[in-house]
Design a protein around this motif. Structure first.
Motif, PDB file in Angstrom:
ATOM      1  N   PHE A  10     -21.373 -17.239  52.122  1.00  0.00           N
ATOM      2  CA  PHE A  10     -22.601 -17.977  51.852  1.00  0.00           C
ATOM      3  C   PHE A  10     -23.370 -18.233  53.133  1.00  0.00           C
ATOM      4  O   PHE A  10     -24.604 -18.173  53.149  1.00  0.00           O
ATOM      5  N   ALA A  11     -22.667 -18.509  54.209  1.00  0.00           N
ATOM      6  CA  ALA A  11     -23.337 -18.744  55.493  1.00  0.00           C
ATOM      7  C   ALA A  11     -24.083 -17.501  55.936  1.00  0.00           C
ATOM      8  O   ALA A  11     -25.204 -17.572  56.439  1.00  0.00           O
ATOM      9  N   GLN A  12     -23.427 -16.333  55.728  1.00  0.00           N
ATOM     10  CA  GLN A  12     -24.080 -15.084  56.110  1.00  0.00           C
ATOM     11  C   GLN A  12     -25.307 -14.841  55.244  1.00  0.00           C
ATOM     12  O   GLN A  12     -26.356 -14.423  55.727  1.00  0.00           O
ATOM     13  N   ALA A  13     -25.177 -15.133  53.934  1.00  0.00           N
ATOM     14  CA  ALA A  13     -26.291 -14.882  53.025  1.00  0.00           C
ATOM     15  C   ALA A  13     -27.490 -15.757  53.352  1.00  0.00           C
ATOM     16  O   ALA A  13     -28.633 -15.359  53.175  1.00  0.00           O
ATOM     17  N   GLN A  14     -27.234 -16.965  53.864  1.00  0.00           N
ATOM     18  CA  GLN A  14     -28.335 -17.866  54.140  1.00  0.00           C
ATOM     19  C   GLN A  14     -29.231 -17.360  55.257  1.00  0.00           C
ATOM     20  O   GLN A  14     -30.349 -17.815  55.418  1.00  0.00           O
ATOM     21  N   PHE A  64     -47.471 -28.621  45.936  1.00  0.00           N
ATOM     22  CA  PHE A  64     -47.319 -30.039  46.241  1.00  0.00           C
ATOM     23  C   PHE A  64     -46.361 -30.310  47.396  1.00  0.00           C
ATOM     24  O   PHE A  64     -46.358 -31.390  47.965  1.00  0.00           O
ATOM     25  N   THR A  65     -45.537 -29.299  47.725  1.00  0.00           N
ATOM     26  CA  THR A  65     -44.713 -29.326  48.930  1.00  0.00           C
ATOM     27  C   THR A  65     -44.411 -27.876  49.261  1.00  0.00           C
ATOM     28  O   THR A  65     -44.413 -27.023  48.357  1.00  0.00           O
ATOM     29  N   PRO A  66     -44.206 -27.521  50.529  1.00  0.00           N
ATOM     30  CA  PRO A  66     -44.017 -26.111  50.872  1.00  0.00           C
ATOM     31  C   PRO A  66     -42.925 -25.438  50.023  1.00  0.00           C
ATOM     32  O   PRO A  66     -41.805 -25.927  49.916  1.00  0.00           O
ATOM     33  N   GLY A  67     -43.302 -24.311  49.391  1.00  0.00           N
ATOM     34  CA  GLY A  67     -42.357 -23.549  48.599  1.00  0.00           C
ATOM     35  C   GLY A  67     -42.288 -23.936  47.139  1.00  0.00           C
ATOM     36  O   GLY A  67     -41.622 -23.260  46.350  1.00  0.00           O
ATOM     37  N   TYR A  68     -42.962 -25.026  46.750  1.00  0.00           N
ATOM     38  CA  TYR A  68     -42.940 -25.492  45.367  1.00  0.00           C
ATOM     39  C   TYR A  68     -44.366 -25.492  44.808  1.00  0.00           C
ATOM     40  O   TYR A  68     -45.284 -25.974  45.477  1.00  0.00           O
ATOM     41  N   GLY A  69     -44.526 -24.974  43.590  1.00  0.00           N
ATOM     42  CA  GLY A  69     -45.856 -24.892  43.021  1.00  0.00           C
ATOM     43  C   GLY A  69     -45.890 -25.304  41.565  1.00  0.00           C
ATOM     44  O   GLY A  69     -44.969 -25.009  40.787  1.00  0.00           O
ATOM     45  N   LEU A  70     -46.957 -26.001  41.193  1.00  0.00           N
ATOM     46  CA  LEU A  70     -47.227 -26.361  39.809  1.00  0.00           C
ATOM     47  C   LEU A  70     -48.549 -25.710  39.431  1.00  0.00           C
ATOM     48  O   LEU A  70     -49.564 -25.931  40.079  1.00  0.00           O
ATOM     49  N   THR A  80     -40.622 -20.902  45.283  1.00  0.00           N
ATOM     50  CA  THR A  80     -40.846 -19.519  45.681  1.00  0.00           C
ATOM     51  C   THR A  80     -40.313 -19.178  47.066  1.00  0.00           C
ATOM     52  O   THR A  80     -40.513 -18.057  47.538  1.00  0.00           O
ATOM     53  N   GLU A  81     -39.652 -20.111  47.736  1.00  0.00           N
ATOM     54  CA  GLU A  81     -39.132 -19.835  49.068  1.00  0.00           C
ATOM     55  C   GLU A  81     -37.653 -20.192  49.148  1.00  0.00           C
ATOM     56  O   GLU A  81     -37.149 -20.999  48.357  1.00  0.00           O
ATOM     57  N   GLY A  82     -36.967 -19.567  50.103  1.00  0.00           N
ATOM     58  CA  GLY A  82     -35.560 -19.860  50.304  1.00  0.00           C
ATOM     59  C   GLY A  82     -34.655 -18.955  49.493  1.00  0.00           C
ATOM     60  O   GLY A  82     -35.107 -18.131  48.693  1.00  0.00           O
ATOM     61  N   LEU A  83     -33.366 -19.110  49.711  1.00  0.00           N
ATOM     62  CA  LEU A  83     -32.393 -18.292  48.994  1.00  0.00           C
ATOM     63  C   LEU A  83     -32.310 -18.669  47.524  1.00  0.00           C
ATOM     64  O   LEU A  83     -32.112 -17.808  46.664  1.00  0.00           O
ATOM     65  N   VAL A  84     -32.446 -19.952  47.220  1.00  0.00           N
ATOM     66  CA  VAL A  84     -32.449 -20.385  45.832  1.00  0.00           C
ATOM     67  C   VAL A  84     -33.898 -20.481  45.358  1.00  0.00           C
ATOM     68  O   VAL A  84     -34.707 -21.218  45.944  1.00  0.00           O
ATOM     69  N   ARG A  85     -34.213 -19.737  44.319  1.00  0.00           N
ATOM     70  CA  ARG A  85     -35.564 -19.745  43.764  1.00  0.00           C
ATOM     71  C   ARG A  85     -35.476 -19.942  42.264  1.00  0.00           C
ATOM     72  O   ARG A  85     -34.502 -19.545  41.634  1.00  0.00           O
ATOM     73  N   TRP A  86     -36.506 -20.521  41.693  1.00  0.00           N
ATOM     74  CA  TRP A  86     -36.511 -20.694  40.249  1.00  0.00           C
ATOM     75  C   TRP A  86     -37.950 -20.792  39.753  1.00  0.00           C
ATOM     76  O   TRP A  86     -38.879 -21.025  40.515  1.00  0.00           O
ATOM     77  N   LYS A  87     -38.088 -20.597  38.446  1.00  0.00           N
ATOM     78  CA  LYS A  87     -39.399 -20.735  37.819  1.00  0.00           C
ATOM     79  C   LYS A  87     -39.211 -21.050  36.348  1.00  0.00           C
ATOM     80  O   LYS A  87     -38.194 -20.688  35.731  1.00  0.00           O
ATOM     81  N   VAL A 103     -33.488 -18.843  37.338  1.00  0.00           N
ATOM     82  CA  VAL A 103     -33.047 -19.375  38.619  1.00  0.00           C
ATOM     83  C   VAL A 103     -32.212 -18.308  39.305  1.00  0.00           C
ATOM     84  O   VAL A 103     -31.437 -17.603  38.649  1.00  0.00           O
ATOM     85  N   SER A 104     -32.394 -18.138  40.606  1.00  0.00           N
ATOM     86  CA  SER A 104     -31.674 -17.079  41.316  1.00  0.00           C
ATOM     87  C   SER A 104     -31.231 -17.567  42.687  1.00  0.00           C
ATOM     88  O   SER A 104     -31.823 -18.490  43.267  1.00  0.00           O
TER      89      SER A 104
END
Length: 668
Positions: A24-28, A424-430, A480-487, A537-538
């Protein structure tokens, strides 16, 4: 079967539980590359397309999901199912909407085939030679047609080159599938001669009748088992392109030919032979004048024909479409903070579905269609808020042959869309999108009056049908940002004068006289509402190490004051786990579809639930300047009897059973 699923779930959970922290550390540390969505005017990457929610299939993911048809290839995407009329013909269905409400493009231009008319008609575009396939919804869809209420699918093969390669590059692939003895070879090569970019692509596919897990029919074992009769599919295509490329832009042309033959898995054992020749011309001029950033023009001509043949090879009905489409797009520089694209589109076609012997009834008379449209799509940022708007005005004229004694119809269509995304915050959208889209009745909906051999229906149109008006609303929330993403998306479409095919079970012969083998099908109108939701979610979806994904989608369509819409998709959910390390890539995907018993008043077969498991494994090696990838894919690993609620043939045509696909792919 339950034990198998329990063991599979236990194995996946055990594997995840045993992951070392270092993995997981490597994947991050991995970063995800952006994907350019070519079908939008803003060159946004896939993650930014909240106002036009898009999925872009490319690279290994596209090759792993590749099927014998476009519908099969896209059938497991979020919100997308397939019509599944055997192996040869399967068209994508988006959020429960199909046919002319989903527009299929090739390199941004309509495929101009007959696939939107009926589920037994194959799509004229070939996914096996595609560089990527895009699914587009929202304001940007208005660039391509007012009728694209469901969305747009764009097959990108870059047949007209836009860059000059220092050396020849390309990809070839060989694959074999056990369930239907599929033999498939495809290639795509780009090169250059001075300032001239060159391209060639081609595909050869030969598939026999495919194996099924049980009986052809769940209610009538006498119809057989083992293999689905008349489910074979043959498909050949080849394309050439060349363009003159300079710093100011490019101008180029291409030609493509499709030659298909596939069976229809009904008791009549009919089959279809299809031929299509397509010519395209495209030019791009950068900064041609004033405040215009780019000017792009496209011209496409298609000569399409397919014949529906009886079991003994006797031609029954000839379908023809001779079409010419033109597009002019101008992208302007920022104006008062707004950036966007405006332009004009025209289409002229002559379509017919006539008895092959010239003496029988005309399924669809010779009909000319002329349309002209103007469109505009704009976008502007207001701090953390992004606004997007689109509008399209279109005039459509349908003129049947005077001999048919049917009246000409004229339709004036207006469509527009407005949306906003608040970061509303970096990486998050409504985000929210509201649109109104109008569609003119299709030719077959207006003028059909004759037998359709492959669907075993006697289709009866209504020349008095009025235009559809769809009012759509969608609300989206995503990371929309980071290793964990969802919509997550929820949507509602309210459609006034929704056009659909209905039947009362009456049987007639090829002349419409009672007592034959054809089921009467009438085109009718009523208000309808389609509601649904999607979530995904991914974790580390495209990086090295472990990756995870969970997803679910559901939709329901109802006719006002009546019952459910026909051929509605089942509620689905599932997950997948993958692992990448160096040259190795692997994954397992599980999709469960619930029973679909929300039927239209004239439907009687509720599709049972099923669980589909797919797996893949590949190894890539470099030999000098060539990359060689060996792969194995297993589809329907549990050998489930899968019947899609969106298929007209769901009672007598299950999907293929367990299928092992092996092959090799080279990239150079």
């Amino acid at each position: 079967m339950i034990a198998q699923r329990t063991l599979l779930a236990s194995a996946v959970l055990s594997a995840l539980a045993s992951l070392p922290h270092s993995v997981f550390a490597q994947a991050q540390e991995q970063t995800l590359s952006a994907v350019v969505v070519t079908s939008t005017p803003f060159s946004n990457d896939e993650g930014a397309q909240i106002l036009a929610p898009a999925k872009v299939l490319y690279g290994d993911e596209l090759r792993e999901k590749l099927g014998n048809s476009l519908g099969d290839t896209l059938s497991q995407e979020l919100g997308v199912s397939a019509s599944a009329f055997g192996a040869g013909a399967s068209r994508p269905i988006i959020r429960g909407l199909e046919g002319p409400r989903v527009k299929i493009l090739q390199n941004g231009m309509s495929v101009m085939d007959a696939s939107s008319l009926s589920n037994d008609h194959a799509v004229g575009g070939e996914a096996s030679t595609a560089r990527q396939v895009e699914i587009l919804r929202g304001p940007a869809a208005l660039l391509y047609g007012s009728g694209a209420i469901g969305g747009v699918v764009n097959i990108i093969n870059d047949r007209i080159p836009t860059v000059l390669n220092a050396r020849p590059t390309g990809e070839t692939e060989l694959r074999y599938g056990t369930v239907d003895r599929t033999k498939n070879m495809s290639l795509s090569v780009d090169g250059a001669a001075g300032d001239i970019g060159l391209h060639i692509d081609g595909n050869l596919r030969d598939a026999d009748d495919y194996r099924i897990p049980g009986n052809v029919s769940l209610s009538d074992p006498a119809l057989g088992s083992g293999r689905l009769p008349n489910s074979f599919a043959r498909a050949n295509s080849i394309g050439f392109g060349a363009s003159y490329i300079q710093d100011w832009g490019h101008i180029g042309a291409s030609v493509g030919v499709n030659d298909d033959r596939y069976g229809i898995a009904t008791a009549e054992r009919s089959f279809i032979t299809l031929k299509q020749t397509r010519f395209d011309l495209e030019g791009l001029i950068r900064e041609p004048f004033g405040n215009i950033e780019s000017l792009r023009f496209k011209l496409g001509h298609t000569d399409y024909a397919h014949t529906e043949n009886l079991q003994d090879g006797t031609p029954a009905t000839n379908f023809k479409n001779n079409a010419l489409e033109s597009r002019l797009e101008l992208t302007h520089k920022p104006l008062a903070g707004w950036r966007g694209t405006f332009g004009l589109q025209t289409e002229n076609s002559e379509f017919s579905a006539l008895a092959a012997d010239g003496s029988g009834p005309e399924t669809v008379p010779i009909t000319k269609t002329n349309s002209i449209a103007g469109f505009l799509v704009e976008e502007r940022d207001f701090g953390p808020f992004r606004a997007s708007a689109g509008a399209r005005m279109e005039s459509v004229k349908r003129t049947p042959d005077a001999v048919s004694d049917l009246k000409q119809r004229d339709f004036n269509l207006g469509s527009y869309s407005l949306g906003g995304l608040w970061t509303f915050t970096p990486g998050y959208g409504l985000g929210a999108t509201a649109s109104v889209a109008q569609r003119a009745p299709a030719i077959e909906e207006l003028y059909s009056h004759g037998p359709h051999e492959s669907t075993a229906t006697f289709d009866i149109g209504d020349a008095n049908l009025t235009k559809e008006t769809s009012r759509n609303f969608e609300l989206s929330l995503q990371k929309t940002e980071g290793l964990v993403r969802w919509k997550a998306n929820i949507f509602q479409n309210r459609v006034k004068n929704f056009i659909y095919g209905r039947t009362d079970g009456t049987k007639v012969d090829e002349d419409g006289v009672a007592g034959g083998e054809f089921t009467q099908r009438f085109w009718a109108q009523n208000s309808a509402t389609i509601r649904g939701a999607e979530a995904e979610v991914s974790y580390n979806l495209r990086g090295e190490g472990w990756s995870l994904r969970g997803f679910a989608d559901t939709s329901r369509g109802k006719l006002t004051g009546l019952d459910n819409l026909p051929l509605q998709p089942a509620t689905r959910f599932g997950g997948e786990v993958g692992y990448r390390q160096g040259p190795w890539r692997s994954g397992v995907k599980v999709l469960h579809a619930q029973q679909q018993d929300r039927l239209a008043s004239f439907e009687s077969f509720a599709t049972p639930s099923y669980t589909r498991v797919d797996a893949n494994l590949s190894f890539t090696q470099n030999i000098h300047s060539t990359q060689l990838t060996w792969f194995a894919i297993v589809k329907n690993l549990l050998n489930e009897d899968i019947r899609l609620s969106t298929s007209v043939l769901r009672e007598v045509a299950p999907l293929p059973g367990r299928n092992l696909i092996v092959g090799v792919r080279t990239s150079f």
